[in-house]
Design a protein around this motif. Structure first.
Motif, mmCIF file in Angstrom:
data_model
loop_
_atom_site.group_PDB
_atom_site.id
_atom_site.type_symbol
_atom_site.label_atom_id
_atom_site.label_comp_id
_atom_site.label_asym_id
_atom_site.label_seq_id
_atom_site.Cartn_x
_atom_site.Cartn_y
_atom_site.Cartn_z
ATOM 1 N N LYS A 49 -4.351 24.402 54.710
ATOM 2 C CA LYS A 49 -5.314 24.756 55.757
ATOM 3 C C LYS A 49 -6.751 24.719 55.245
ATOM 4 C CE LYS A 49 -1.974 27.920 57.908
ATOM 5 N NZ LYS A 49 -1.712 29.340 58.285
ATOM 6 N N THR A 50 -6.924 24.765 53.918
ATOM 7 C CA THR A 50 -8.272 24.773 53.335
ATOM 8 C C THR A 50 -8.743 23.371 52.941
ATOM 9 O OG1 THR A 50 -7.616 25.026 50.991
ATOM 10 C CG2 THR A 50 -7.673 27.023 52.349
ATOM 11 N N LEU A 51 -7.865 22.375 53.043
ATOM 12 C CA LEU A 51 -8.175 21.034 52.552
ATOM 13 C C LEU A 51 -8.837 20.183 53.638
ATOM 14 C CD1 LEU A 51 -4.879 20.344 50.554
ATOM 15 C CD2 LEU A 51 -7.025 21.358 49.739
ATOM 16 N N ASP A 52 -9.343 19.028 53.229
ATOM 17 C CA ASP A 52 -10.043 18.132 54.154
ATOM 18 C C ASP A 52 -9.050 17.223 54.881
ATOM 19 O OD1 ASP A 52 -12.528 19.135 53.429
ATOM 20 O OD2 ASP A 52 -12.776 17.675 51.805
ATOM 21 N N PHE A 53 -9.256 17.090 56.175
ATOM 22 C CA PHE A 53 -8.439 16.213 57.012
ATOM 23 C C PHE A 53 -9.336 15.217 57.734
ATOM 24 C CE2 PHE A 53 -5.579 19.582 56.110
ATOM 25 C CZ PHE A 53 -4.293 19.128 56.346
ATOM 26 N N LYS A 54 -8.804 14.050 57.985
ATOM 27 C CA LYS A 54 -9.498 13.032 58.759
ATOM 28 C C LYS A 54 -8.568 12.506 59.847
ATOM 29 C CE LYS A 54 -12.996 11.416 55.497
ATOM 30 N NZ LYS A 54 -13.636 10.231 54.873
ATOM 31 N N VAL A 55 -9.151 12.193 60.984
ATOM 32 C CA VAL A 55 -8.341 11.715 62.108
ATOM 33 C C VAL A 55 -7.880 10.285 61.844
ATOM 34 C CG1 VAL A 55 -8.345 11.141 64.558
ATOM 35 C CG2 VAL A 55 -9.493 13.219 63.758
#
Length: 220
Positions: A49-55
């Motif tokens: 939940k703390t990490l980076d996500f990209k669509v």
């Protein structure tokens, strides 16, 4: 350093804490290792939940779905040997992650005092990556400090998550005092108030390495 204690809120996590402490259930090493894996999976989910996500656009049989996906897998590090099942749980979730392994042990002198002896580190480059360093027990805090400093020899991570199942209050305080970096988070499953003169956590759970893999010849 931010400290996140998962046992402070009620969840199935606490059921596994109860099992891993129970001296009767501990007689089944398979169950013990499985519970360590479960902890790793739950910690991994929370850390995600703390990490980076990209669509990402994902083509389905009926169209295209826009789904947030993990931008970069973390590097998973553990301290041998007790950390292996916990590491496997983390790897079950971060299933394309690179891995690092640290060999260290308690070396005792004639007076019964010990220091942490570092032997070996196998790690990918850590520059600009998130690292997760796991060890089931945080007693005196010396092993975690050593492991953290060893990892920094392999690069400059953007963030380091320290993961432990059972910690002593003194161990948490020690890590907070010795690791001053702002980009470090400590995740714990439970914090116990007491520790013996030989740095075993009370009530704790015993020796995690021995319970998972059998006693060493020099365990006693």
């Amino acid at each position: 350093m931010k400290v996140i204690n998962l046992s402070e809120s009620n969840s199935i996590f606490n059921q596994y804490i109860a099992e891993i402490r129970d001296h009767e259930i501990q007689k089944d090493p398979l169950r013990f290792r499985k519970n360590l894996q479960r902890f790793g999976e739950i910690f991994a989910y929370e850390i995600s939940k703390t990490l980076d996500f990209k669509v990402k656009e994902v083509k389905t049989p009926l169209g295209v779905a826009k789904v947030p996906t993990l931008h970069q897998q973390p590097v998973l590090a553990t301290i041998l040997r007790a950390g292996l099942p916990l590491q496997q749980g983390l790897l079950n979730i971060f299933d394309r992650a690179e891995n690092a392994f640290i060999s260290a042990y308690r070396k005792y002198d004639d007076q019964g005092q010990f220091h942490i002896e570092f032997e070996y580190l196998a790690s990918p480059d850590l520059d600009e990556k998130v690292a997760i360093l796991s060890d089931p027990m945080l007693a005196s805090g010396a092993s975690m400090e050593m492991g953290y400093k060893a990892l920094l020899q392999k690069g400059d991570p953007t963030h380091v998550h320290l993961v432990v199942v059972i910690a002593s209050k003194k161990g948490v305080e020690y890590v907070q005092e010795t690791i001053k970096a702002k980009n470090v988070t400590l995740w714990v499953g439970a914090i116990d108030d007491e520790m013996t003169v030989k740095s075993y956590i009370v009530p704790g759970l015993g020796d995690a390495g021995d319970l998972a893999f059998g006693p060493k010849a020099d365990s006693h």
